[in-house]
Write an enzyme that holds these catalytic residues in place. Structure first.
Site, PDB file in Angstrom:
ATOM      1  CG  ASN A  35      -1.745   1.222   1.381  1.00 35.09           C
ATOM      2  OD1 ASN A  35      -1.775   2.071   0.481  1.00 35.09           O
ATOM      3  ND2 ASN A  35      -2.444   1.348   2.505  1.00 35.09           N
ATOM      4  CD1 TRP A  36       3.393   0.936  -2.974  1.00 35.52           C
ATOM      5  CD2 TRP A  36       3.495   2.173  -4.844  1.00 35.52           C
ATOM      6  NE1 TRP A  36       4.067   0.213  -3.929  1.00 35.52           N
ATOM      7  CE2 TRP A  36       4.141   0.935  -5.091  1.00 35.52           C
ATOM      8  CE3 TRP A  36       3.425   3.102  -5.887  1.00 35.52           C
ATOM      9  CZ2 TRP A  36       4.714   0.622  -6.325  1.00 35.52           C
ATOM     10  CZ3 TRP A  36       3.994   2.787  -7.121  1.00 35.52           C
ATOM     11  CH2 TRP A  36       4.629   1.562  -7.331  1.00 35.52           C
ATOM     12  CE  LYS A  37      -0.286   3.135   4.828  1.00 35.08           C
ATOM     13  NZ  LYS A  37      -0.204   3.243   6.283  1.00 35.08           N
ATOM     14  CG  HIS A  40      -5.888   1.846   5.268  1.00 35.51           C
ATOM     15  ND1 HIS A  40      -5.466   2.764   6.211  1.00 35.51           N
ATOM     16  CD2 HIS A  40      -4.863   0.980   5.083  1.00 35.51           C
ATOM     17  CE1 HIS A  40      -4.222   2.449   6.561  1.00 35.51           C
ATOM     18  NE2 HIS A  40      -3.837   1.384   5.895  1.00 35.51           N
ATOM     19  CD  GLU A  95      -3.070   5.399   6.745  1.00 34.03           C
ATOM     20  OE1 GLU A  95      -3.044   5.412   5.504  1.00 34.03           O
ATOM     21  OE2 GLU A  95      -2.153   4.916   7.439  1.00 34.03           O
ATOM     22  CD  GLU A 132      -3.431  -2.386   7.324  1.00 34.47           C
ATOM     23  OE1 GLU A 132      -2.391  -2.676   6.748  1.00 34.47           O
ATOM     24  OE2 GLU A 132      -3.993  -1.282   7.196  1.00 34.47           O
ATOM     25  N   GLY A 185       2.529   2.381  10.933  1.00 30.45           N
ATOM     26  CA  GLY A 185       3.490   3.476  10.804  1.00 30.45           C
ATOM     27  C   GLY A 185       4.155   3.857  12.114  1.00 30.45           C
ATOM     28  CB  SER A 193       5.226  -1.708  12.148  1.00 36.85           C
ATOM     29  OG  SER A 193       4.820  -0.365  12.387  1.00 36.85           O
ATOM     30  N   GLY A 247       2.846  -1.071   4.341  1.00 34.75           N
ATOM     31  CA  GLY A 247       2.891   0.368   4.054  1.00 34.75           C
ATOM     32  C   GLY A 247       4.322   0.799   3.776  1.00 34.75           C
ATOM     33  N   GLY A 248       4.957   1.407   4.768  1.00 39.05           N
ATOM     34  CA  GLY A 248       6.282   2.005   4.593  1.00 39.05           C
ATOM     35  C   GLY A 248       7.286   1.099   3.892  1.00 39.05           C
TER      36      GLY A 248
HETATM   37  P1  13P Z   1       3.029   0.437   7.785  1.00 34.24           P
HETATM   38  O1  13P Z   1       3.557  -0.839   7.181  1.00 34.24           O
HETATM   39  O2  13P Z   1       3.753   1.656   7.284  1.00 34.24           O
HETATM   40  O3  13P Z   1       2.908   0.358   9.261  1.00 34.24           O
HETATM   41  O4  13P Z   1       1.518   0.612   7.206  1.00 34.24           O
HETATM   42  C1  13P Z   1       0.644  -0.447   7.312  1.00 34.24           C
HETATM   43  C2  13P Z   1      -0.562  -0.115   6.514  1.00 34.24           C
HETATM   44  O5  13P Z   1      -1.332   0.757   6.884  1.00 34.24           O
HETATM   45  C3  13P Z   1      -0.779  -0.846   5.257  1.00 34.24           C
HETATM   46  O6  13P Z   1      -2.054  -0.603   4.751  1.00 34.24           O
END
Ligand code: 13P
Length: 255
Positions: free
Chosen positions: A11-13, A97, A99, A169, A175, A214, A235-236
């Site tokens: 997930n590149w956000k 998600h 977010e 999640e 994050g 994470s 994510g990251g």
């Molecule tokens: P991180 O891997 O950056 O914690 O993000 C997880 C995430 O929200 C994937 O959708």
């Protein structure tokens, strides 16, 4: 370890650029084996989907989006429909998600409508569920996750949802560098599968449940070793080719 083929989705956000995406995709193409033992999905921002779709052509990498409209077409300025996502090569879409829920007020009902819209078009939804730290501290984790999943199943039914995936999640692990322990994650994954099984045991046994929060190459192996963890939503670490490839390798080796 299970008989479900693992899936790792990046997930590149709100990250990327044409140049950065090109470099990342070419590094992933070079680093992934031709016969991958895991499904690998990248989810760039909408505007890059068509270009990334072309860049992953003839590779094992599949395409997903990060959001979708609940409606199929019409006067909904700024929205992108599931059929459009299919049209540019998406097979998957992340929905619900945390977010989207926290920053944009997306409710369980809207999330369910979006999952239904995706399924209508043959897009595989990756439904995100997870508790906040306050909810965990209050002992509410399993109730919250059950509620979020039930809200969707009540609209779609289990049979249609069998094309989908669930991603657990925990909000406090996203994050933050703070990962759920494999045991903490497994407890919730088992509850997600039990919730599906109350509707249909065969479907529950087949639906893949991903962990996100994470995940890194260094902790992926222990998470993916758990009975009900079938891969990750990253994510990251998905923005770094070496890190993402390490996670894909861990998933392949868990299978
Ligand atoms: P991180 O891997 O950056 O914690 O993000 C997880 C995430 O929200 C994937 O959708």
């Amino acid at each position: 370890m299970s008989n479900r083929r693992p899936l790792v989705a990046g997930n590149w956000k709100l990250n990327g650029s044409r140049a950065a995406n090109t470099a990342l995709i070419s590094a992933l193409r070079a680093g992934l084996p031709a016969q991958s033992r895991t499904d690998v999905v990248v989810c760039p921002p909408y505007v890059y989907l068509a270009e990334v779709s072309a860049a992953i052509h003839d590779s094992v990498i599949q395409l997903g989006a990060q959001n979708v409209a609940a409606e199929d077409s019409g006067a909904f300025t700024g929205e992108v429909a599931a059929g459009m996502l299919r049209d540019v090569g998406c097979g998957f879409v992340i929905i619900g998600h945390s977010e989207r829920r926290a920053c944009y007020g997306e409710t369980d009902d809207l999330t369910a409508a979006k999952v239904a819209a995706a399924l209508r078009c043959g897009l595989r939804p990756i439904l995100c569920v997870g508790e906040t730290l306050a909810e965990r501290d209050a002992g509410d984790t399993l109730n919250v996750v059950r509620r979020q999943l039930e809200a969707v199943l009540a609209v779609t039914g289990a049979e249609a949802f069998s094309a989908g995936l669930v991603a657990y999640e925990p909000v406090w692990a996203i994050g933050t560098g703070r990962t759920a322990t494999p045991m903490q994650a497994q407890e919730v994954h088992a509850e997600i599968r039990a919730t599906l099984a109350r509707r249909d045991a065969t479907i529950a046994a087949a639906v893949r449940v991903l962990y996100g929060g994470s995940v890194k190459a260094s902790n992926a192996k222990d998470l993916f070793a758990m009975a009900d963890i079938d891969g990750g939503l990253i994510g990251g670490a998905s923005l770094d080719a070496a890190g993402f490839l390490g996670i894909c390798k861990a998933a392949a080796e868990s299978y």
